[in-house]
Scaffold this motif. Sequence first.
Motif, PDB file in Angstrom:
ATOM      1  N   MET A   5      56.463   4.538  12.230  1.00 40.39           N
ATOM      2  CA  MET A   5      55.946   3.498  13.118  1.00 40.39           C
ATOM      3  C   MET A   5      56.093   3.894  14.585  1.00 40.39           C
ATOM      4  O   MET A   5      55.187   3.645  15.395  1.00 40.39           O
ATOM      5  CB  MET A   5      56.680   2.176  12.858  1.00 40.39           C
ATOM      6  CG  MET A   5      56.461   1.620  11.477  1.00 40.39           C
ATOM      7  SD  MET A   5      54.738   1.269  11.151  1.00 40.39           S
ATOM      8  CE  MET A   5      54.571  -0.239  12.018  1.00 40.39           C
ATOM      9  N   LEU A   6      57.196   4.510  14.938  1.00 36.79           N
ATOM     10  CA  LEU A   6      57.388   4.944  16.326  1.00 36.79           C
ATOM     11  C   LEU A   6      56.428   6.074  16.697  1.00 36.79           C
ATOM     12  O   LEU A   6      55.893   6.087  17.811  1.00 36.79           O
ATOM     13  CB  LEU A   6      58.836   5.381  16.543  1.00 36.79           C
ATOM     14  CG  LEU A   6      59.869   4.261  16.551  1.00 36.79           C
ATOM     15  CD1 LEU A   6      61.282   4.829  16.658  1.00 36.79           C
ATOM     16  CD2 LEU A   6      59.603   3.282  17.666  1.00 36.79           C
ATOM     17  N   ILE A   7      56.203   6.994  15.779  1.00 41.39           N
ATOM     18  CA  ILE A   7      55.252   8.070  16.033  1.00 41.39           C
ATOM     19  C   ILE A   7      53.853   7.489  16.217  1.00 41.39           C
ATOM     20  O   ILE A   7      53.117   7.880  17.123  1.00 41.39           O
ATOM     21  CB  ILE A   7      55.287   9.106  14.896  1.00 41.39           C
ATOM     22  CG1 ILE A   7      56.601   9.879  14.944  1.00 41.39           C
ATOM     23  CG2 ILE A   7      54.105  10.060  14.970  1.00 41.39           C
ATOM     24  CD1 ILE A   7      56.853  10.744  13.737  1.00 41.39           C
ATOM     25  N   SER A   8      53.494   6.545  15.368  1.00 44.90           N
ATOM     26  CA  SER A   8      52.183   5.901  15.484  1.00 44.90           C
ATOM     27  C   SER A   8      52.051   5.144  16.804  1.00 44.90           C
ATOM     28  O   SER A   8      50.996   5.177  17.441  1.00 44.90           O
ATOM     29  CB  SER A   8      51.985   4.946  14.307  1.00 44.90           C
ATOM     30  OG  SER A   8      50.776   4.264  14.415  1.00 44.90           O
ATOM     31  N   LEU A   9      53.113   4.493  17.234  1.00 45.11           N
ATOM     32  CA  LEU A   9      53.103   3.770  18.502  1.00 45.11           C
ATOM     33  C   LEU A   9      52.904   4.717  19.682  1.00 45.11           C
ATOM     34  O   LEU A   9      52.078   4.450  20.563  1.00 45.11           O
ATOM     35  CB  LEU A   9      54.414   2.993  18.674  1.00 45.11           C
ATOM     36  CG  LEU A   9      54.595   2.269  20.003  1.00 45.11           C
ATOM     37  CD1 LEU A   9      53.676   1.068  20.076  1.00 45.11           C
ATOM     38  CD2 LEU A   9      56.038   1.862  20.168  1.00 45.11           C
ATOM     39  N   VAL A  10      53.623   5.823  19.691  1.00 46.61           N
ATOM     40  CA  VAL A  10      53.505   6.778  20.791  1.00 46.61           C
ATOM     41  C   VAL A  10      52.115   7.405  20.819  1.00 46.61           C
ATOM     42  O   VAL A  10      51.495   7.513  21.888  1.00 46.61           O
ATOM     43  CB  VAL A  10      54.603   7.865  20.679  1.00 46.61           C
ATOM     44  CG1 VAL A  10      54.345   9.011  21.633  1.00 46.61           C
ATOM     45  CG2 VAL A  10      55.966   7.253  20.923  1.00 46.61           C
ATOM     46  N   VAL A  11      51.595   7.789  19.662  1.00 43.76           N
ATOM     47  CA  VAL A  11      50.248   8.379  19.608  1.00 43.76           C
ATOM     48  C   VAL A  11      49.208   7.351  20.058  1.00 43.76           C
ATOM     49  O   VAL A  11      48.284   7.686  20.809  1.00 43.76           O
ATOM     50  CB  VAL A  11      49.942   8.905  18.196  1.00 43.76           C
ATOM     51  CG1 VAL A  11      48.476   9.296  18.053  1.00 43.76           C
ATOM     52  CG2 VAL A  11      50.825  10.090  17.879  1.00 43.76           C
ATOM     53  N   PHE A  17      45.746  11.730  11.450  1.00 46.60           N
ATOM     54  CA  PHE A  17      46.157  13.125  11.305  1.00 46.60           C
ATOM     55  C   PHE A  17      47.634  13.308  11.658  1.00 46.60           C
ATOM     56  O   PHE A  17      48.382  13.956  10.914  1.00 46.60           O
ATOM     57  CB  PHE A  17      45.279  14.023  12.192  1.00 46.60           C
ATOM     58  CG  PHE A  17      45.666  15.468  12.132  1.00 46.60           C
ATOM     59  CD1 PHE A  17      45.385  16.216  11.007  1.00 46.60           C
ATOM     60  CD2 PHE A  17      46.330  16.056  13.188  1.00 46.60           C
ATOM     61  CE1 PHE A  17      45.751  17.552  10.940  1.00 46.60           C
ATOM     62  CE2 PHE A  17      46.701  17.384  13.138  1.00 46.60           C
ATOM     63  CZ  PHE A  17      46.414  18.137  12.003  1.00 46.60           C
ATOM     64  N   ILE A  18      48.075  12.740  12.764  1.00 50.08           N
ATOM     65  CA  ILE A  18      49.474  12.871  13.185  1.00 50.08           C
ATOM     66  C   ILE A  18      50.413  12.187  12.189  1.00 50.08           C
ATOM     67  O   ILE A  18      51.484  12.725  11.861  1.00 50.08           O
ATOM     68  CB  ILE A  18      49.669  12.292  14.604  1.00 50.08           C
ATOM     69  CG1 ILE A  18      48.879  13.090  15.626  1.00 50.08           C
ATOM     70  CG2 ILE A  18      51.139  12.229  14.979  1.00 50.08           C
ATOM     71  CD1 ILE A  18      49.350  14.509  15.813  1.00 50.08           C
ATOM     72  N   ILE A  19      50.040  11.039  11.683  1.00 49.75           N
ATOM     73  CA  ILE A  19      50.867  10.342  10.696  1.00 49.75           C
ATOM     74  C   ILE A  19      50.960  11.156   9.414  1.00 49.75           C
ATOM     75  O   ILE A  19      52.034  11.271   8.806  1.00 49.75           O
ATOM     76  CB  ILE A  19      50.311   8.926  10.416  1.00 49.75           C
ATOM     77  CG1 ILE A  19      50.492   8.042  11.638  1.00 49.75           C
ATOM     78  CG2 ILE A  19      50.978   8.296   9.208  1.00 49.75           C
ATOM     79  CD1 ILE A  19      51.923   7.823  12.034  1.00 49.75           C
ATOM     80  N   PHE A  20      49.859  11.757   8.992  1.00 50.80           N
ATOM     81  CA  PHE A  20      49.873  12.586   7.784  1.00 50.80           C
ATOM     82  C   PHE A  20      50.791  13.789   7.962  1.00 50.80           C
ATOM     83  O   PHE A  20      51.597  14.099   7.082  1.00 50.80           O
ATOM     84  CB  PHE A  20      48.449  13.031   7.444  1.00 50.80           C
ATOM     85  CG  PHE A  20      48.363  13.872   6.208  1.00 50.80           C
ATOM     86  CD1 PHE A  20      48.564  13.316   4.957  1.00 50.80           C
ATOM     87  CD2 PHE A  20      48.092  15.223   6.300  1.00 50.80           C
ATOM     88  CE1 PHE A  20      48.499  14.100   3.817  1.00 50.80           C
ATOM     89  CE2 PHE A  20      48.017  16.006   5.164  1.00 50.80           C
ATOM     90  CZ  PHE A  20      48.224  15.449   3.920  1.00 50.80           C
ATOM     91  N   VAL A  21      50.705  14.464   9.095  1.00 43.74           N
ATOM     92  CA  VAL A  21      51.553  15.631   9.354  1.00 43.74           C
ATOM     93  C   VAL A  21      53.021  15.220   9.458  1.00 43.74           C
ATOM     94  O   VAL A  21      53.909  15.879   8.892  1.00 43.74           O
ATOM     95  CB  VAL A  21      51.085  16.360  10.632  1.00 43.74           C
ATOM     96  CG1 VAL A  21      52.088  17.412  11.071  1.00 43.74           C
ATOM     97  CG2 VAL A  21      49.718  16.987  10.414  1.00 43.74           C
ATOM     98  N   SER A  22      53.297  14.124  10.152  1.00 44.80           N
ATOM     99  CA  SER A  22      54.685  13.680  10.267  1.00 44.80           C
ATOM    100  C   SER A  22      55.226  13.192   8.923  1.00 44.80           C
ATOM    101  O   SER A  22      56.419  13.343   8.648  1.00 44.80           O
ATOM    102  CB  SER A  22      54.819  12.603  11.331  1.00 44.80           C
ATOM    103  OG  SER A  22      54.088  11.460  10.975  1.00 44.80           O
ATOM    104  N   LEU A  23      54.374  12.640   8.077  1.00 47.93           N
ATOM    105  CA  LEU A  23      54.800  12.228   6.742  1.00 47.93           C
ATOM    106  C   LEU A  23      55.222  13.434   5.915  1.00 47.93           C
ATOM    107  O   LEU A  23      56.212  13.375   5.186  1.00 47.93           O
ATOM    108  CB  LEU A  23      53.669  11.471   6.043  1.00 47.93           C
ATOM    109  CG  LEU A  23      53.974  10.811   4.713  1.00 47.93           C
ATOM    110  CD1 LEU A  23      55.044   9.756   4.889  1.00 47.93           C
ATOM    111  CD2 LEU A  23      52.724  10.197   4.138  1.00 47.93           C
TER     112      LEU A  23
END
Length: 79
Positions: free
Chosen positions: A25-31, A56-62
């Motif tokens: 959630m934090l990664i998604s918020l920052v992106v 894409f960023i959420i998939f990679v971070s997952l």
Amino acid sequence: MDQLTIMEIGRQALIVFFKVAMPLMLISLVVGLVISLFQALTQIQEQTLTFVPKIFIIFVSLIFLMPFMLSTITDFNTI
């Protein structure tokens, strides 16, 4: 199993949920904030510009966070 034990298991389940969900959630918020700032500065209001990089960023971070998430959930289930 008494009421106190059930409350403690519920509390631990919420803590595990936040441990697993919060990094994504934090990664998604920052992106999202970076993309919104980019859109505001360039005045590009394309709707797909917000979703494609975020997905894409959420998939990679997952993929990178999967070992942490798996160990956290496994530790909760073995208790």
